[in-house]
Design a protein around this motif. Structure first.
Motif, PDB file in Angstrom:
ATOM      1  N   TRP A 114       0.815  -1.184  -0.056  1.00 12.40           N
ATOM      2  CA  TRP A 114       0.107   0.086  -0.146  1.00 12.40           C
ATOM      3  C   TRP A 114       0.684   1.342  -0.055  1.00 12.40           C
ATOM      4  O   TRP A 114       0.392   2.017  -0.777  1.00 12.40           O
ATOM      5  CB  TRP A 114      -0.838  -0.147   1.179  1.00 12.40           C
ATOM      6  N   ALA A 115       1.836   1.240   0.767  1.00 12.39           N
ATOM      7  CA  ALA A 115       3.094   2.504   0.805  1.00 12.39           C
ATOM      8  C   ALA A 115       3.447   2.643  -0.711  1.00 12.39           C
ATOM      9  O   ALA A 115       3.584   3.780  -1.069  1.00 12.39           O
ATOM     10  CB  ALA A 115       3.971   2.231   2.016  1.00 12.39           C
ATOM     11  N   GLY A 116       3.780   1.481  -1.180  1.00 16.11           N
ATOM     12  CA  GLY A 116       4.304   1.614  -2.362  1.00 16.11           C
ATOM     13  C   GLY A 116       3.288   2.347  -3.446  1.00 16.11           C
ATOM     14  O   GLY A 116       3.780   3.097  -4.345  1.00 16.11           O
ATOM     15  N   LEU A 117       2.158   1.851  -3.462  1.00 18.62           N
ATOM     16  CA  LEU A 117       1.352   2.155  -4.527  1.00 18.62           C
ATOM     17  C   LEU A 117       0.869   3.733  -4.179  1.00 18.62           C
ATOM     18  O   LEU A 117       0.562   4.486  -4.916  1.00 18.62           O
ATOM     19  CB  LEU A 117      -0.162   1.307  -4.209  1.00 18.62           C
ATOM     20  N   LEU A 118       0.636   4.343  -2.884  1.00 16.67           N
ATOM     21  CA  LEU A 118       0.679   5.525  -2.532  1.00 16.67           C
ATOM     22  C   LEU A 118       1.660   6.448  -3.097  1.00 16.67           C
ATOM     23  O   LEU A 118       1.439   7.593  -3.312  1.00 16.67           O
ATOM     24  CB  LEU A 118       0.290   5.695  -1.324  1.00 16.67           C
ATOM     25  N   TYR A 119       2.812   6.002  -2.998  1.00 12.73           N
ATOM     26  CA  TYR A 119       4.055   6.648  -3.239  1.00 12.73           C
ATOM     27  C   TYR A 119       3.928   6.648  -4.983  1.00 12.73           C
ATOM     28  O   TYR A 119       4.379   7.822  -5.554  1.00 12.73           O
ATOM     29  CB  TYR A 119       5.451   6.021  -3.192  1.00 12.73           C
ATOM     30  N   ALA A 121       1.347   6.971  -6.701  1.00 14.72           N
ATOM     31  CA  ALA A 121       0.187   7.813  -6.983  1.00 14.72           C
ATOM     32  C   ALA A 121       0.769   9.237  -6.823  1.00 14.72           C
ATOM     33  O   ALA A 121       0.275  10.116  -7.638  1.00 14.72           O
ATOM     34  CB  ALA A 121      -1.144   7.670  -6.070  1.00 14.72           C
ATOM     35  N   TYR A 122       1.449   9.396  -5.783  1.00 15.06           N
ATOM     36  CA  TYR A 122       1.794  10.699  -5.108  1.00 15.06           C
ATOM     37  C   TYR A 122       2.881  11.250  -6.317  1.00 15.06           C
ATOM     38  O   TYR A 122       3.022  12.375  -6.843  1.00 15.06           O
ATOM     39  CB  TYR A 122       2.696  10.717  -3.968  1.00 15.06           C
ATOM     40  N   TRP A 123       3.851  10.403  -6.789  1.00 15.65           N
ATOM     41  CA  TRP A 123       4.907  10.580  -7.847  1.00 15.65           C
ATOM     42  C   TRP A 123       4.152  10.925  -9.125  1.00 15.65           C
ATOM     43  O   TRP A 123       4.521  11.856  -9.764  1.00 15.65           O
ATOM     44  CB  TRP A 123       5.676   9.486  -7.794  1.00 15.65           C
ATOM     45  N   SER A 124       3.065  10.206  -9.480  1.00 20.06           N
ATOM     46  CA  SER A 124       2.633  10.609 -10.744  1.00 20.06           C
ATOM     47  C   SER A 124       1.840  12.063 -10.734  1.00 20.06           C
ATOM     48  O   SER A 124       1.735  12.435 -11.791  1.00 20.06           O
ATOM     49  CB  SER A 124       1.650   9.439 -11.290  1.00 20.06           C
ATOM     50  N   VAL A 125       1.236  12.117  -9.602  1.00 19.45           N
ATOM     51  CA  VAL A 125       0.586  13.566  -9.627  1.00 19.45           C
ATOM     52  C   VAL A 125       1.922  14.693  -9.467  1.00 19.45           C
ATOM     53  O   VAL A 125       1.695  15.659 -10.173  1.00 19.45           O
ATOM     54  CB  VAL A 125      -0.345  13.705  -8.436  1.00 19.45           C
ATOM     55  N   ARG A 126       2.525  14.524  -8.790  1.00 19.81           N
ATOM     56  CA  ARG A 126       3.723  15.494  -8.760  1.00 19.81           C
ATOM     57  C   ARG A 126       4.500  15.557 -10.036  1.00 19.81           C
ATOM     58  O   ARG A 126       5.145  16.812 -10.347  1.00 19.81           O
ATOM     59  CB  ARG A 126       4.881  15.217  -7.699  1.00 19.81           C
ATOM     60  N   THR A 127       4.768  14.625 -10.879  1.00 19.86           N
ATOM     61  CA  THR A 127       5.410  14.994 -12.264  1.00 19.86           C
ATOM     62  C   THR A 127       4.598  14.949 -13.292  1.00 19.86           C
ATOM     63  O   THR A 127       4.834  15.116 -14.415  1.00 19.86           O
ATOM     64  CB  THR A 127       6.207  13.428 -12.457  1.00 19.86           C
ATOM     65  N   SER A 128       3.316  15.014 -12.842  1.00 20.23           N
ATOM     66  CA  SER A 128       2.464  15.234 -14.024  1.00 20.23           C
ATOM     67  C   SER A 128       2.385  16.760 -14.826  1.00 20.23           C
ATOM     68  O   SER A 128       2.603  17.765 -13.965  1.00 20.23           O
ATOM     69  CB  SER A 128       0.773  15.180 -13.577  1.00 20.23           C
ATOM     70  N   PRO A 129       2.123  16.784 -16.189  1.00 20.76           N
ATOM     71  CA  PRO A 129       2.273  18.256 -16.830  1.00 20.76           C
ATOM     72  C   PRO A 129       1.196  19.085 -16.153  1.00 20.76           C
ATOM     73  O   PRO A 129       1.356  20.217 -16.441  1.00 20.76           O
ATOM     74  CB  PRO A 129       2.151  17.882 -18.158  1.00 20.76           C
TER      75      PRO A 129
END
Length: 131
Positions: A114-119, A121-129
């Protein structure tokens, strides 16, 4: 008088509901169970085992009412839709599973997953254009 205290009876009720919910989950996955019972069993087991309630548990009295009304009524409906011998078999399997020790390593693995999946998701939002 050698009766159980109120807290012991409540604990017993909670354990029985957990076993019944697990039996419903097993019923949802069993192809011998009628389709309507399987659909209802999925809904009841998911609601019973989910940390999200219709009324949050931190609200005094009302927070527990949904657990004390919705889950038992759903379990009663599931039980009525499943043939008695099959329900007995599923309930026995759930009872046996409740007596087995739980795995701390399994729990740690799930938490890390779960922690990995949350990370991710967080990373994909942060690097999203669009961010």
């Amino acid at each position: 008088m050698t009766g159980k205290s109120l807290s012991e009876r409540i604990g017993d009720l909670g354990r029985r509901l957990a076993v019944e919910a697990h039996a419903a989950w097993l019923a949802a996955r069993d192809p011998r169970v009628p389709i309507l019972a399987r659909i209802l069993a999925i809904a009841v087991a998911a609601y019973a085992l989910s940390p999200i309630d219709l009324i949050p548990d931190f609200i005094p009295v009302l927070g527990w009412l949904d657990d004390l009304i919705i889950v038992p009524l759903g379990l009663i409906l599931v039980r009525r839709l499943i043939p008695a011998p099959l329900w007995t078999e599923l309930h026995a399997a759930a009872e046996a599973a409740s007596e087995r020790p739980s795995s701390r390593a399994g729990m740690a693995f799930i938490l890390l997953l779960w922690a990995g999946l949350l990370y991710v998701a967080y990373w994909s939002v942060r690097t999203s254009p669009w961010h």
